[in-house]
Write a protein that holds these residues in place. Sequence first.
Motif, short mmCIF file in Angstrom:
data_model
loop_
_atom_site.label_atom_id
_atom_site.label_comp_id
_atom_site.label_asym_id
_atom_site.label_seq_id
_atom_site.Cartn_x
_atom_site.Cartn_y
_atom_site.Cartn_z
N VAL A 489 9.99 -5.96 8.43
CA VAL A 489 10.48 -4.82 9.19
C VAL A 489 11.75 -4.28 8.56
O VAL A 489 12.72 -5.02 8.37
N ALA A 490 11.75 -2.99 8.23
CA ALA A 490 12.96 -2.36 7.69
C ALA A 490 14.02 -2.28 8.78
O ALA A 490 13.72 -2.00 9.93
N ARG A 491 15.28 -2.52 8.44
CA ARG A 491 16.36 -2.51 9.42
C ARG A 491 17.01 -1.13 9.55
O ARG A 491 17.91 -0.94 10.36
N GLU A 492 16.59 -0.17 8.75
CA GLU A 492 17.08 1.20 8.84
C GLU A 492 15.91 2.13 9.12
O GLU A 492 14.85 2.00 8.52
N LEU A 493 16.10 3.07 10.05
CA LEU A 493 15.07 4.06 10.34
C LEU A 493 14.95 5.06 9.20
O LEU A 493 15.95 5.42 8.58
N VAL A 545 8.94 -4.93 21.69
CA VAL A 545 10.12 -5.34 20.93
C VAL A 545 10.44 -4.30 19.87
O VAL A 545 9.55 -3.72 19.24
N ILE A 546 11.73 -4.03 19.67
CA ILE A 546 12.20 -3.25 18.53
C ILE A 546 12.80 -4.25 17.54
O ILE A 546 13.73 -4.98 17.89
N GLY A 547 12.27 -4.29 16.31
CA GLY A 547 12.79 -5.22 15.32
C GLY A 547 11.84 -6.34 15.01
O GLY A 547 10.71 -6.38 15.52
N VAL A 633 12.79 4.96 20.13
CA VAL A 633 11.97 5.22 21.33
C VAL A 633 10.49 5.06 20.98
O VAL A 633 9.71 4.47 21.75
N TYR A 634 10.09 5.61 19.82
CA TYR A 634 8.70 5.47 19.37
C TYR A 634 8.35 3.99 19.22
O TYR A 634 7.27 3.54 19.64
N TRP A 635 9.24 3.22 18.62
CA TRP A 635 9.02 1.79 18.41
C TRP A 635 8.83 1.07 19.75
O TRP A 635 7.95 0.22 19.90
N ALA A 636 9.68 1.39 20.74
CA ALA A 636 9.59 0.74 22.05
C ALA A 636 8.26 1.03 22.74
O ALA A 636 7.72 0.18 23.46
N LEU A 637 7.72 2.24 22.53
CA LEU A 637 6.49 2.65 23.22
C LEU A 637 5.22 2.19 22.51
O LEU A 637 4.15 2.10 23.14
N THR A 638 5.30 1.93 21.22
CA THR A 638 4.10 1.58 20.45
C THR A 638 4.11 0.16 19.91
O THR A 638 3.05 -0.39 19.58
N GLY A 639 5.29 -0.42 19.77
CA GLY A 639 5.39 -1.73 19.15
C GLY A 639 5.30 -1.70 17.65
O GLY A 639 5.23 -2.74 16.98
N LYS A 640 5.33 -0.49 17.07
CA LYS A 640 5.19 -0.33 15.63
C LYS A 640 6.41 0.41 15.08
O LYS A 640 6.85 1.40 15.67
N PRO A 641 6.95 -0.02 13.94
CA PRO A 641 8.09 0.69 13.36
C PRO A 641 7.66 2.06 12.84
O PRO A 641 6.57 2.20 12.29
N PRO A 642 8.47 3.09 13.04
CA PRO A 642 8.13 4.43 12.55
C PRO A 642 8.22 4.49 11.03
O PRO A 642 9.08 3.84 10.43
N VAL A 643 7.34 5.26 10.42
CA VAL A 643 7.34 5.38 8.96
C VAL A 643 7.26 6.84 8.57
O VAL A 643 6.96 7.70 9.38
#
Length: 643
Positions: A489-493, A545-547, A633-643
């Motif tokens: 998981v990348a630590r920067e958006l 989870v975020i992260g 917010v996207y991460w919290a709702l989907t469980g997936k990191p945004p790309v």
Amino acid sequence: MLTETKKKDGAPTPKANVQGRPRGDDLAREIVDEAKRQGITQLEQIAYILATAQHESNMGQYWEEIADGTAYDGRADLGNTLPGDGPRYKGMGLVHITGRRNYALVGDKLGIPLLEKPELAKEPKYALVILTKGMVEGWFTGRTLDRYIKPGLVDYVGARRIVNGTDRAQKIAGHARQWEARLRAGEFATGESSSPVAANKVSSVVPPVLKGQGIRIKIGIGFTGTELVTFEYFMTGIRTSANNSTRITGKQLRFMLGKEPRLSKIYQGLTLRQAAKLLQRETQIKIDIPRGETKVSEVINFNRNTYQNLLEVAQQSGFVVRGSTDKIKIQPITFGDKILEVKRNQLLSGSYWGDEATSNRLIKGKVLTDSLVSQETTDEILDEINQLAAGIQPIKSVIDEGKGIGKGFLGRLVIDPYRTPEILTIKPGDLVKFSKEFVYSSAMQRNYRISEVGHSPGASVLDIYLPVAVKGRPKKKAITGGKKGVSKVARELPPQWKVPLKKGDTVAGFRVTSPYGLRVHPLSGRRKMHWGVDIGAQTGTPLYVIGDQITLKRFFDHAGGGNVARFEWAGITFDYLHCAEIAREGVYKAGAQIATVGNTHGLPGVTMYPHLHFQQRYTNEFSEKVSPFKGYVYWALTGKPPV
């Protein structure tokens, strides 16, 4: 009922027989009863008394001013001449009387030792009398209630001078109109009114089902927490004007007012095609549905029919509904040429406009100079700088980030509709410009496009923008790496996700119902800071989870947050408020569900509908909340990191 005790000089002290400290509608009933006992029978007068209690105490939620009162120290106009008078005599009760002088006056009127015991002003048996009798007799400013509201005269705006000059006069007038509508709907026994409303006698019997063909329209006239008073008729036609305003015409088969249960439903991830199909199945009306329209919307339905839902989804998607009762066409909104000119005295607080560069903005051209630009030449080249360097596109450009056209120069204008009545005819797609008194340079002479229009009592809101050149959206790529089967998981958006959200934005199919920043609270009516972003979602919607790994904490916030899930990752602390359920405290890894969306369980009356209130703040500066980033917010709702 009222009783009397006698002062030494014989003056009566009225007392109200009230148990506990009522709130909300329970308090409203006590106020109405006390008003009648004080001989107040005009409906509009009672409505304004209720509006004052709503503004000052949030209908019994704040029997004492939240501030500590030190700001009132030394205020000679309030009679605060001694050290500590400010905190001691700060606002208390239902009308929040303030200052040594006012406490002395009211105490003398009631025959109670308010100077020695100012906390007595918070006792309901005194507070109700202070509110009603004080407004009628002009205790607070010398101006009486019947000076502004009496048979043949209703001045809700001017009536604010009874209590506190013109402070928040327009907003409180809006509250009064809402209370008047509820009183006229028969929610509270109010005695006589200056304006008889025979048609508003409400039957307690559920109205019979209307027989006929077509779409039935309901208009809500007034409501309690559980019941809605409605007027019903059949739609006979729809007509759209050149400015994309859709009007519904109907035939009143039978005049009918009746009570029915107040229902609500949330449609999550609804597309325009789906909304049209729902209406088509219900009515068998032929509908021309646009192809390829997949924008999803979140619709909160309070006692509305499917056609009214379709109108909302169409507006959110940039379409307008045209046609008749046997055939409907859904067409893209066309840009209008109507221009609203805004003057300085028409703007209210909360208005802003300007520009802020974003990472996906394409900057066109360059403006070079070998030396500092003098003040005399600034205006001459400012237009050129703005047009070239900011990448502004023609005003009729259609927003499509996939084709390189986005929104820039975002702004929000909060306008006084009483000084600007023509704003009620303005629609999304029209234009707005500032009058010459705003012009700091020739660049301000440009027109802005209106993206959204909203109206509430005392204020109309226009969201504005300019089309600008942006980079096309990059294709999504999975963020994976490391050992096989292990997620990295990348630590920067990514830059395009590290942006704040505004009202109406959609994230993962969910709509932003209230952004970060100053707002008027939908229930209390008070203007206050909103420290997070609200995402409309059904109860039970999973939150993740975020992260890559977090340590979850949970607690109950009695101040309004309800069930709160909290964790820290990448130097940021995240809070999920109003949860229905939260997992046990402990360590959770990427993709794990840790909570579900709720509606402030355990604190009824704090929120209007289920939603996620999302907050973020930097952990090393814990007190500093910041506007949440879209990617988190996207991460919290989907469980997936945004790309």
